[in-house]
Design an enzyme around this catalytic site. Structure first.
Site, short mmCIF file in Angstrom:
data_model
loop_
_atom_site.label_atom_id
_atom_site.label_comp_id
_atom_site.label_asym_id
_atom_site.label_seq_id
_atom_site.Cartn_x
_atom_site.Cartn_y
_atom_site.Cartn_z
N TYR A 132 -25.31 19.74 57.50
CA TYR A 132 -26.29 20.68 58.04
C TYR A 132 -25.82 21.09 59.43
O TYR A 132 -25.46 20.24 60.25
CB TYR A 132 -27.66 20.01 58.14
N ASP A 177 -18.99 19.63 64.61
CA ASP A 177 -20.42 19.65 64.93
C ASP A 177 -20.81 18.24 65.36
O ASP A 177 -20.94 17.34 64.54
CB ASP A 177 -21.23 20.11 63.71
N LYS A 196 -29.19 17.89 71.13
CA LYS A 196 -29.96 16.63 71.09
C LYS A 196 -29.84 15.81 72.37
O LYS A 196 -30.50 16.11 73.36
CB LYS A 196 -29.56 15.83 69.85
C1 LIG Z 1 -25.36 18.12 62.85
C2 LIG Z 1 -26.39 19.13 63.26
N1 LIG Z 1 -26.01 20.34 63.65
C3 LIG Z 1 -26.89 21.28 64.05
C4 LIG Z 1 -28.24 21.02 64.03
C5 LIG Z 1 -29.21 22.07 64.45
O1 LIG Z 1 -29.80 21.73 65.68
P1 LIG Z 1 -31.23 22.33 66.09
O2 LIG Z 1 -32.24 21.71 65.18
O3 LIG Z 1 -31.36 21.92 67.54
O4 LIG Z 1 -31.15 23.81 65.93
C6 LIG Z 1 -28.69 19.77 63.62
C7 LIG Z 1 -30.13 19.46 63.59
O5 LIG Z 1 -30.57 18.45 63.15
C8 LIG Z 1 -27.74 18.79 63.23
O6 LIG Z 1 -28.13 17.58 62.80
#
Ligand SMILES: Cc1ncc(COP(=O)(O)O)c(C=O)c1O
Length: 428
Positions: free
Chosen positions: A140, A235, A261
Site C-alpha cells: 500500500y 516507501d 508517520k
Molecule cells: C507504506 C505506506 N505508504 C504510504 C502510506 C500513505 O500514508 P498516508 O496515510 O499518510 O497518506 C501508508 C499509510 O499507511 C503506508 O503504510
C-alpha cells in the site's frame, strides 16, 4: 456521552461513520470504539474504559500517546502562529535532522504519505520520460489513483484498479508483480526493457500484515531497475525511523525515498527525498510541479523535531524492540498451547499474528489467513482491554511507552483469546 452516541452521530456525518475506512472495524465485525484520549501506551474510550494500544495511530507513535516533549513543542509552536505560507526555521530544523539521519541530499515535506508517493512517482516519470510504474501485490502506498491497483494473481498483470473512480487509462500505467519474487521482476524487465519509470516498494511490507522481504528480493530490487534505466522508490512511510534512527537500511540503493508517520510526531506529514540532481527537478527548481498550502507546517515540524530528538540516541528503539520480542515469544507460546493454525511475524517493534500456520511471504499467502478467526480473536482481545489494529492485514506497533506489565497482560489475554477464537469459533 456514550460510545454508541458518538457512533450514531458519526454515521450521520461521515461515509461509513468514519474518516478513514479501516477505523470502521468492518473487517473484524462489530462496532468501532471511539477514543477520547491517549496517554503513553494506553487509550481511553468515550466511556472512560482503558485499553493497551498497539494501533499507535497506525505507526507514528513510537513514543506512545501524548509524549510530553512532543506536546510541549506543539504548544510552543502554536503560540507563535499555526501557519504562514512562507519558509520557516522549523522546516530547516526538522529537515536537517531528516537529512542527517537518512543521507538523503534533499527532501521535500508534504502533508501525508499519499502525497509523498504520488509526487515521487511524478518525479520519476519526469526524470525518465517514461510512464509505467511497477508496484507489488499487497503493498500500500496511499490512495492516489495510479497506486490503488493490486493484482488478481501471482502472474504479472497490467493493473486493474481496486477502487471505483480510477480511470482504466491510469490503472493501466501500473504493473503489479508478486512481492518477494525476484524472478517475476527479472521477467518484467526482460519483457519491458524500456518502459518503466519506477519500481515502488515498501521496504518491508506492512500493509498485508507484516511480510519481511527476502534477501534475494532485496538484491533484485537493488540491481534490476537501475540496469534498465528505471528508478527505485523505497516507501519507508512505515519503516522509516521505525526500525532504527533513519532509514531501514533494507534498500540502500533506492533513488527516491518516501517518509511519513514518525517524522511528524503524530501530526499530518509526509516527505520524499533523494539525490540533489533528481530532487532539483521539483518546482520551483525544476519542471516537476508539487505544492502544498500547509506543507512544512510549523506545528508538524516542531512535533517531528521533538520526536526525533528523543529517538536519536537509539534507546527507544532498543526498548520497543525488547518489548516486542517478549510479546512475540508470548504469542508463539499462546499459539502452541492452543494448537491454533497461526504464525507470528516480527521485525523490530512491529509484529503481526497471522491465522495461517505458515508465515506468509506474499499477499496471495497472506490472504489465505482465516480472517473470521482473526475477527473473533480481535474481539476477544478488545473485551480484555487490548486494542489491536482492526484487520488481519495491519501491522501491530509496540512503543517505548509500553511496559513489561502491559506486554504480560496482553500475552495473558492472547492465551485466552486465541484459544477461544480457534476452539469456540462456532459458538460466538
Ligand atoms: C507504506 C505506506 N505508504 C504510504 C502510506 C500513505 O500514508 P498516508 O496515510 O499518510 O497518506 C501508508 C499509510 O499507511 C503506508 O503504510
Amino acid at each position: 456521552m456514550t460510545n454508541e452516541k458518538v457512533r450514531e452521530a458519526a454515521a450521520k456525518l461521515f461515509p461509513g461513520g468514519v474518516n478513514s475506512p479501516v477505523r470502521s472495524f468492518r473487517s473484524v465485525g462489530g462496532a468501532p470504539v471511539p477514543l477520547a484520549r491517549g496517554s503513553g501506551a494506553h487509550v481511553f474510550d468515550v466511556e472512560g474504559r482503558s485499553y493497551i494500544d498497539y494501533v499507535a495511530a497506525f505507526g507514528p507513535l513510537l513514543l506512545g500517546h501524548a509524549n510530553p516533549a512532543v506536546v510541549a513543542a506543539i504548544e510552543a509552536a502554536a503560540h507563535t502562529g499555526t501557519a504562514f505560507g512562507a519558509l520557516t526555521p522549523g522546516e530547516v530544523e526538522l529537515g536537517r535532522r531528516v537529512v542527517e539521519a537518512t543521507g538523503l541530499e534533499r527532501v521535500r515535506f508534504v502533508n501525508s504519505g499519499t502525497e509523498a508517493t504520488m509526487t515521487a512517482i511524478r518525479l520519476a516519470r519526469g526524470a525518465t520520460g517514461r510512464d509505467i510504474v511497477v508496484k507489488f501485490d499487497g503493498c500500500y502506498h496511499g490512495h492516489s489513483d495510479g497506486l490503488l491497483v493490486s493484482a488478481g494473481s501471482g502472474i504479472a498483470t497490467m493493473g486493474l484498479s481496486d477502487s471505483a473512480g480510477v480511470p482504466a487509462a491510469i490503472a493501466g500505467l501500473t504493473a503489479v508483480l508478486p512481492y518477494n519474487d525476484p524472478e517475476a521482476l527479472r521477467r518484467w524487465f526482460t519483457d519491458h526493457p524500456d518502459d518503466t519509470a519506477a519500481v515502488i516498494v515498501e521496504s518491508a511490507a506492512a500493509n498485508m500484515g507484516l511480510v519481511p522481504p527476502s534477501p534475494a528480493f532485496l538484491a533484485a530490487l537493488q540491481v534490476l531497475p537501475r540496469a534498465y534505466g528505471a528508478l527505485l522508490i523505497a516507501d519507508e512511510v512505515i519503516t522509516g525511523f521505525r526500525m532504527r534512527y533513519g532509514l531501514s537500511g533494507l534498500l540502500p540503493a533506492a533513488d527516491l525515498v518516501c517518509l511519513g508517520k514518525i517524522i511528524g510526531g503524530g501530526l499530518p506529514v509526509g516527505a520524499f527525498g533523494g539525490r540533489s540532481e533528481l530532487m532539483e527537478l521539483i518546482a520551483p527548481a525544476g519542471p516537476v510541479y508539487q505544492a502544498g498550502t500547509l506543507s512544512g507546517n510549523p506545528l508538524v515540524m516542531a512535533a517531528g523535531a521533538a520526536m526525533l530528538d528523543q529517538l536519536a540516541n537509539g534507546a527507544p528503539y532498543r526498548r520497543a524492540e525488547d518489548l516486542a520480542r517478549h510479546f512475540e515469544h508470548g504469542l508463539v507460546a499462546a499459539v502452541r498451547r492452543a494448537e491454533a493454525p497461526a504464525s507470528v511475524v516480527r521485525m523490530g517493534s512491529m509484529l503481526t499474528l497471522f491465522f495461517r500456520s505458515e508465515a506468509p511471504t506474499n499477499y496471495q499467502q497472506a490472504r489465505e489467513s482465516d480472517t473470521a478467526m482473526f475477527g473473533r480473536f480481535h474481539h476477544g482481545m478488545l473485551e480484555r482491554g487490548i486494542m489491536l489494529p482492526p484487520s488481519q492485514f495491519e501491522t501491530w506497533f509496540v512503543s517505548s511507552a509500553h511496559t513489561e506489565a502491559d506486554i504480560d497482560a496482553t500475552v495473558n489475554a492472547a492465551h485466552e483469546a486465541i484459544y477461544e477464537a480457534f476452539r469456540h469459533g462456532g459458538e460466538r
